[in-house]
Design a protein around this motif. Sequence first.
Motif, short mmCIF file in Angstrom:
data_model
loop_
_atom_site.label_atom_id
_atom_site.label_comp_id
_atom_site.label_asym_id
_atom_site.label_seq_id
_atom_site.Cartn_x
_atom_site.Cartn_y
_atom_site.Cartn_z
N UNK A 321 2.00 -7.97 -6.13
CA UNK A 321 2.24 -7.74 -7.56
C UNK A 321 1.01 -7.97 -8.44
N UNK A 322 -0.07 -8.52 -7.91
CA UNK A 322 -1.25 -8.75 -8.74
C UNK A 322 -1.88 -7.43 -9.18
N UNK A 323 -2.46 -7.42 -10.37
CA UNK A 323 -3.18 -6.25 -10.91
C UNK A 323 -2.31 -5.00 -10.98
N UNK A 324 -0.98 -5.21 -10.99
CA UNK A 324 -0.04 -4.10 -11.09
C UNK A 324 -0.26 -3.07 -9.98
N UNK A 325 -0.61 -3.57 -8.78
CA UNK A 325 -0.82 -2.72 -7.61
C UNK A 325 -0.08 -3.29 -6.42
N UNK A 326 0.41 -2.41 -5.57
CA UNK A 326 0.87 -2.81 -4.24
C UNK A 326 0.28 -1.82 -3.25
N UNK A 354 -10.35 -0.95 -3.28
CA UNK A 354 -10.44 -1.49 -1.93
C UNK A 354 -10.84 -2.96 -1.94
N UNK A 355 -11.61 -3.38 -2.92
CA UNK A 355 -11.94 -4.81 -3.03
C UNK A 355 -10.68 -5.62 -3.35
N UNK A 356 -9.85 -5.09 -4.25
CA UNK A 356 -8.60 -5.79 -4.57
C UNK A 356 -7.68 -5.81 -3.35
N UNK A 357 -7.68 -4.73 -2.60
CA UNK A 357 -6.84 -4.71 -1.39
C UNK A 357 -7.29 -5.77 -0.39
N UNK A 358 -8.59 -5.92 -0.19
CA UNK A 358 -9.08 -6.92 0.76
C UNK A 358 -8.63 -8.33 0.35
N UNK A 359 -8.63 -8.58 -0.95
CA UNK A 359 -8.12 -9.88 -1.43
C UNK A 359 -6.64 -10.03 -1.09
N UNK A 360 -5.86 -8.99 -1.35
CA UNK A 360 -4.43 -9.05 -1.04
C UNK A 360 -4.20 -9.23 0.45
N UNK A 361 -4.98 -8.53 1.25
CA UNK A 361 -4.84 -8.63 2.71
C UNK A 361 -5.14 -10.05 3.18
N UNK A 362 -6.16 -10.67 2.61
CA UNK A 362 -6.51 -12.04 2.98
C UNK A 362 -5.36 -13.00 2.66
N UNK A 363 -4.80 -12.86 1.47
CA UNK A 363 -3.71 -13.75 1.07
C UNK A 363 -2.50 -13.56 1.98
N UNK A 364 -2.17 -12.31 2.27
CA UNK A 364 -0.99 -12.03 3.10
C UNK A 364 -1.19 -12.53 4.54
N UNK A 365 -2.37 -12.34 5.08
CA UNK A 365 -2.64 -12.84 6.44
C UNK A 365 -2.56 -14.36 6.49
N UNK A 366 -3.10 -15.02 5.48
CA UNK A 366 -3.03 -16.48 5.45
C UNK A 366 -1.59 -16.96 5.36
N UNK A 367 -0.78 -16.27 4.57
CA UNK A 367 0.62 -16.66 4.42
C UNK A 367 1.37 -16.51 5.75
N UNK A 368 1.08 -15.44 6.48
CA UNK A 368 1.78 -15.20 7.74
C UNK A 368 1.26 -16.08 8.87
N UNK A 369 0.07 -16.63 8.70
CA UNK A 369 -0.52 -17.47 9.76
C UNK A 369 -0.01 -18.90 9.71
N UNK A 370 0.62 -19.28 8.62
CA UNK A 370 1.07 -20.67 8.47
C UNK A 370 2.32 -20.95 9.28
#
Length: 370
Positions: A321-326, A354-370
């Motif tokens: 939901x950040x930056x009004x993008x998914x 694509x820079x914003x996507x990489x940030x989103x990807x990092x957050x999502x991967x970290x969330x799933x790794x916990x």
Amino acid sequence: MKRVSLTPAVFHLPEKVNAIAREYGKQPIVPRGPLLKPILDRVRSKLVSSIGAADSHEAVIFTSAGSGAIAAAMGSCVDERGILIVSNGAYGERQVAFAEQLDLKVVHYALEYGEKPDLEQIEALVQKEGVGALGLVYGATSTCSVNPVNEIGALAHRLNLRFIVDGISAIYVEELDLKEAHIDVLISSVNKGLHAPPGMGFVIVEKSYLNLLAKQKAKIPYFDIGALWKKQASGGHLFTIDPRSLLETEAALDDLEARGGVSARIATYQERTQLLREGYKKLGLRIFEKEGMPLENIGTALYLPEGIEFEALSDLLANWEENDECYEIYSAQGALSDKVFRIFNMGDYDLDTYRRFLHALEVCLNKLSK
């Protein structure tokens, strides 16, 4: 909320292309009326001139997706001697499936997904089976790699084979010289590197070969390349064609030219893949690569991190939901579906997307790794 498509199927298009749909309903064009010929002539000309092939090849257009162009090539260009199809991904397998359903003689040179074809093995199979054509997918989207089209084309030429190449994921975004690669038939679609909606498939065929195809009947009347070429060369079409798709294709071709042509589009895509692949490496993601197989410019296949399922990652990104993008990403195909996922960088997006996507990807991967 803007849904950024990181897939090769449907993505955001240039405004010049989108404007056609908004305006077309005000004044539609009759498919068999006098306005069709100039549009059809322009589009057929621009499709070949845009890739520097106007002196050697011509375009034949269908109202269909890219798979229609595959069916046209299999049904029109394979004689009784049959075809050897090089298959190292899902779309080589699609060529095989289409050819077999048409009751053609098919020699299936089946490799693991992403594996580089062996020229000596191809030649041995050709000599053994006596086929008259060779089929290849240039941009192997299943693994986001490219096959050695020039090397295999040189072999096909030496062996006097018709060379039929699926260029759907490569045209306009990969280096491609039809004469250098000895390509007789290039299977294409407007909805990948050209940035048009998925309403039109086409083939680009060597001119002297078209004269031969025009003298014989194809297996599928709707996709009879020779008969359609004769009709389109005079400004008509055997069946109903979609004029709006023609106009959208022309708008996409004009937009491509305005942005510097094919070389500029390739550079744009390479800039995107460099940014993204550096980002993937920083995130610890492993790129799917096979020896001797360069990566495509349109996207990257990545191994799923241990313990993370594609559906979970895809759902998190789709609900970002950040930056009004998914973001919508793509699963792998066939034998790789449980090991690999794919992220494509196609369409009308800037580098900051694509820079914003990489940030989103990092957050999502970290969330799933916990």
